[in-house]
Design a protein around this motif. Structure first.
Motif, PDB file in Angstrom:
ATOM      1  N   LYS A 139      48.193  28.015  31.287  1.00  0.00           N
ATOM      2  CA  LYS A 139      48.251  26.878  32.196  1.00  0.00           C
ATOM      3  C   LYS A 139      46.919  26.118  32.130  1.00  0.00           C
ATOM      4  O   LYS A 139      45.891  26.709  31.795  1.00  0.00           O
ATOM      5  CB  LYS A 139      48.473  27.362  33.627  1.00  0.00           C
ATOM      6  N   PRO A 140      46.920  24.855  32.489  1.00  0.00           N
ATOM      7  CA  PRO A 140      45.658  24.105  32.505  1.00  0.00           C
ATOM      8  C   PRO A 140      44.586  24.774  33.367  1.00  0.00           C
ATOM      9  O   PRO A 140      43.401  24.718  33.034  1.00  0.00           O
ATOM     10  CB  PRO A 140      46.077  22.748  33.070  1.00  0.00           C
ATOM     11  N   GLU A 141      45.001  25.437  34.427  1.00  0.00           N
ATOM     12  CA  GLU A 141      44.022  26.105  35.296  1.00  0.00           C
ATOM     13  C   GLU A 141      43.421  27.352  34.670  1.00  0.00           C
ATOM     14  O   GLU A 141      42.506  27.954  35.239  1.00  0.00           O
ATOM     15  CB  GLU A 141      44.643  26.449  36.654  1.00  0.00           C
ATOM     16  N   ASP A 142      43.902  27.746  33.503  1.00  0.00           N
ATOM     17  CA  ASP A 142      43.282  28.848  32.759  1.00  0.00           C
ATOM     18  C   ASP A 142      42.086  28.369  31.946  1.00  0.00           C
ATOM     19  O   ASP A 142      41.372  29.185  31.345  1.00  0.00           O
ATOM     20  CB  ASP A 142      44.295  29.508  31.824  1.00  0.00           C
ATOM     21  N   THR A 143      41.874  27.081  31.903  1.00  0.00           N
ATOM     22  CA  THR A 143      40.750  26.528  31.154  1.00  0.00           C
ATOM     23  C   THR A 143      39.433  27.037  31.713  1.00  0.00           C
ATOM     24  O   THR A 143      39.165  26.909  32.910  1.00  0.00           O
ATOM     25  CB  THR A 143      40.776  24.991  31.209  1.00  0.00           C
ATOM     26  N   ALA A 144      38.620  27.634  30.851  1.00  0.00           N
ATOM     27  CA  ALA A 144      37.350  28.215  31.278  1.00  0.00           C
ATOM     28  C   ALA A 144      36.632  28.790  30.058  1.00  0.00           C
ATOM     29  O   ALA A 144      37.220  28.882  28.968  1.00  0.00           O
ATOM     30  CB  ALA A 144      37.576  29.331  32.299  1.00  0.00           C
ATOM     31  N   VAL A 145      35.403  29.193  30.277  1.00  0.00           N
ATOM     32  CA  VAL A 145      34.711  30.026  29.300  1.00  0.00           C
ATOM     33  C   VAL A 145      35.039  31.472  29.649  1.00  0.00           C
ATOM     34  O   VAL A 145      34.872  31.883  30.804  1.00  0.00           O
ATOM     35  CB  VAL A 145      33.195  29.798  29.330  1.00  0.00           C
TER      36      VAL A 145
ATOM     37  N   LYS B 166      32.879  26.304  39.187  1.00  0.00           N
ATOM     38  CA  LYS B 166      33.491  27.419  39.910  1.00  0.00           C
ATOM     39  C   LYS B 166      32.732  28.708  39.647  1.00  0.00           C
ATOM     40  O   LYS B 166      31.985  28.827  38.672  1.00  0.00           O
ATOM     41  CB  LYS B 166      34.961  27.573  39.500  1.00  0.00           C
ATOM     42  N   GLU B 167      32.955  29.683  40.513  1.00  0.00           N
ATOM     43  CA  GLU B 167      32.322  30.976  40.337  1.00  0.00           C
ATOM     44  C   GLU B 167      33.032  31.767  39.233  1.00  0.00           C
ATOM     45  O   GLU B 167      34.191  31.509  38.904  1.00  0.00           O
ATOM     46  CB  GLU B 167      32.366  31.759  41.653  1.00  0.00           C
ATOM     47  N   ARG B 168      32.305  32.737  38.694  1.00  0.00           N
ATOM     48  CA  ARG B 168      32.904  33.601  37.684  1.00  0.00           C
ATOM     49  C   ARG B 168      34.034  34.405  38.319  1.00  0.00           C
ATOM     50  O   ARG B 168      33.890  34.944  39.414  1.00  0.00           O
ATOM     51  CB  ARG B 168      31.845  34.528  37.099  1.00  0.00           C
ATOM     52  N   GLU B 169      35.134  34.493  37.622  1.00  0.00           N
ATOM     53  CA  GLU B 169      36.355  35.113  38.145  1.00  0.00           C
ATOM     54  C   GLU B 169      36.772  36.297  37.275  1.00  0.00           C
ATOM     55  O   GLU B 169      36.789  36.191  36.047  1.00  0.00           O
ATOM     56  CB  GLU B 169      37.488  34.072  38.175  1.00  0.00           C
ATOM     57  N   PHE B 170      37.152  37.389  37.913  1.00  0.00           N
ATOM     58  CA  PHE B 170      37.660  38.547  37.187  1.00  0.00           C
ATOM     59  C   PHE B 170      39.038  38.222  36.617  1.00  0.00           C
ATOM     60  O   PHE B 170      39.889  37.665  37.302  1.00  0.00           O
ATOM     61  CB  PHE B 170      37.754  39.749  38.123  1.00  0.00           C
ATOM     62  N   VAL B 171      39.249  38.609  35.355  1.00  0.00           N
ATOM     63  CA  VAL B 171      40.533  38.375  34.701  1.00  0.00           C
ATOM     64  C   VAL B 171      41.281  39.679  34.454  1.00  0.00           C
ATOM     65  O   VAL B 171      42.419  39.843  34.894  1.00  0.00           O
ATOM     66  CB  VAL B 171      40.326  37.636  33.360  1.00  0.00           C
ATOM     67  N   ALA B 172      40.646  40.605  33.740  1.00  0.00           N
ATOM     68  CA  ALA B 172      41.316  41.856  33.394  1.00  0.00           C
ATOM     69  C   ALA B 172      40.272  42.877  32.967  1.00  0.00           C
ATOM     70  O   ALA B 172      39.168  42.515  32.571  1.00  0.00           O
ATOM     71  CB  ALA B 172      42.324  41.640  32.269  1.00  0.00           C
ATOM     72  N   ALA B 173      40.673  44.160  33.043  1.00  0.00           N
ATOM     73  CA  ALA B 173      39.778  45.225  32.612  1.00  0.00           C
ATOM     74  C   ALA B 173      40.594  46.410  32.132  1.00  0.00           C
ATOM     75  O   ALA B 173      41.767  46.568  32.492  1.00  0.00           O
ATOM     76  CB  ALA B 173      38.840  45.646  33.745  1.00  0.00           C
ATOM     77  N   ILE B 174      39.934  47.243  31.332  1.00  0.00           N
ATOM     78  CA  ILE B 174      40.592  48.430  30.795  1.00  0.00           C
ATOM     79  C   ILE B 174      39.556  49.533  30.655  1.00  0.00           C
ATOM     80  O   ILE B 174      38.412  49.273  30.270  1.00  0.00           O
ATOM     81  CB  ILE B 174      41.260  48.116  29.441  1.00  0.00           C
ATOM     82  N   THR B 175      39.948  50.751  31.007  1.00  0.00           N
ATOM     83  CA  THR B 175      39.052  51.872  30.790  1.00  0.00           C
ATOM     84  C   THR B 175      39.229  52.378  29.358  1.00  0.00           C
ATOM     85  O   THR B 175      40.347  52.436  28.845  1.00  0.00           O
ATOM     86  CB  THR B 175      39.320  53.006  31.778  1.00  0.00           C
TER      87      THR B 175
END
Length: 126
Positions: free
Chosen positions: A85-91, A41-50
């Motif tokens: 969730k299992p779909e959170d599995t990733a690097v 899968k492509e790299r996916e944005f999760v979260a960010a903070i300033t």
């Protein structure tokens, strides 16, 4: 040399929690983000903070479950992940961005970030 060092990944069961950490090399940035990439899968944005104001941004798939925060004194950013969730599995990758221009509407784009960590594996079993 800028270094971003992630930690906290691991193998957990669905419904469990994990907290990822990203320590910078002492330098501060305009914003810090977390992205993830699952196999095939492509790299996916999760979260960010300033860094200065603490404004936060989340991807739709993690809203309400994940929380990003920062500790200015420790130059560290955290990603608290609940109800996994299992779909959170990733690097999961930590990223740092220097530029403020357009960030409020471009925070989810990987090219807005200048430095990247090596990644930490998160595996969620069902």
């Amino acid at each position: 040399q800028v270094q971003l060092v992630e930690s906290g990944g691991g193998l957990v069961q669905a419904g469990d929690s994990l907290r990822l950490s990203c320590a910078t090399s002492g330098r501060t940035f305009y914003a810090m983000g977390w992205f993830r990439q699952a196999p095939g899968k492509e790299r996916e944005f999760v979260a960010a903070i300033t860094w200065s104001t603490g404004s936060t941004y989340y991807g739709d798939s993690v809203k309400g479950r994940f929380t990003i925060s920062r500790d200015n004194a420790k130059n560290t950013v955290y990603l608290q992940m609940n109800s996994l969730k299992p779909e959170d599995t990733a690097v999961y990758y930590c990223a740092a961005g220097k530029g403020a221009a357009g960030y409020t509407y471009m925070y989810y784009l990987s090219y807005k970030y200048d430095y990247w960590g090596q990644g930490t594996q998160v595996t969620v079993s069902s």
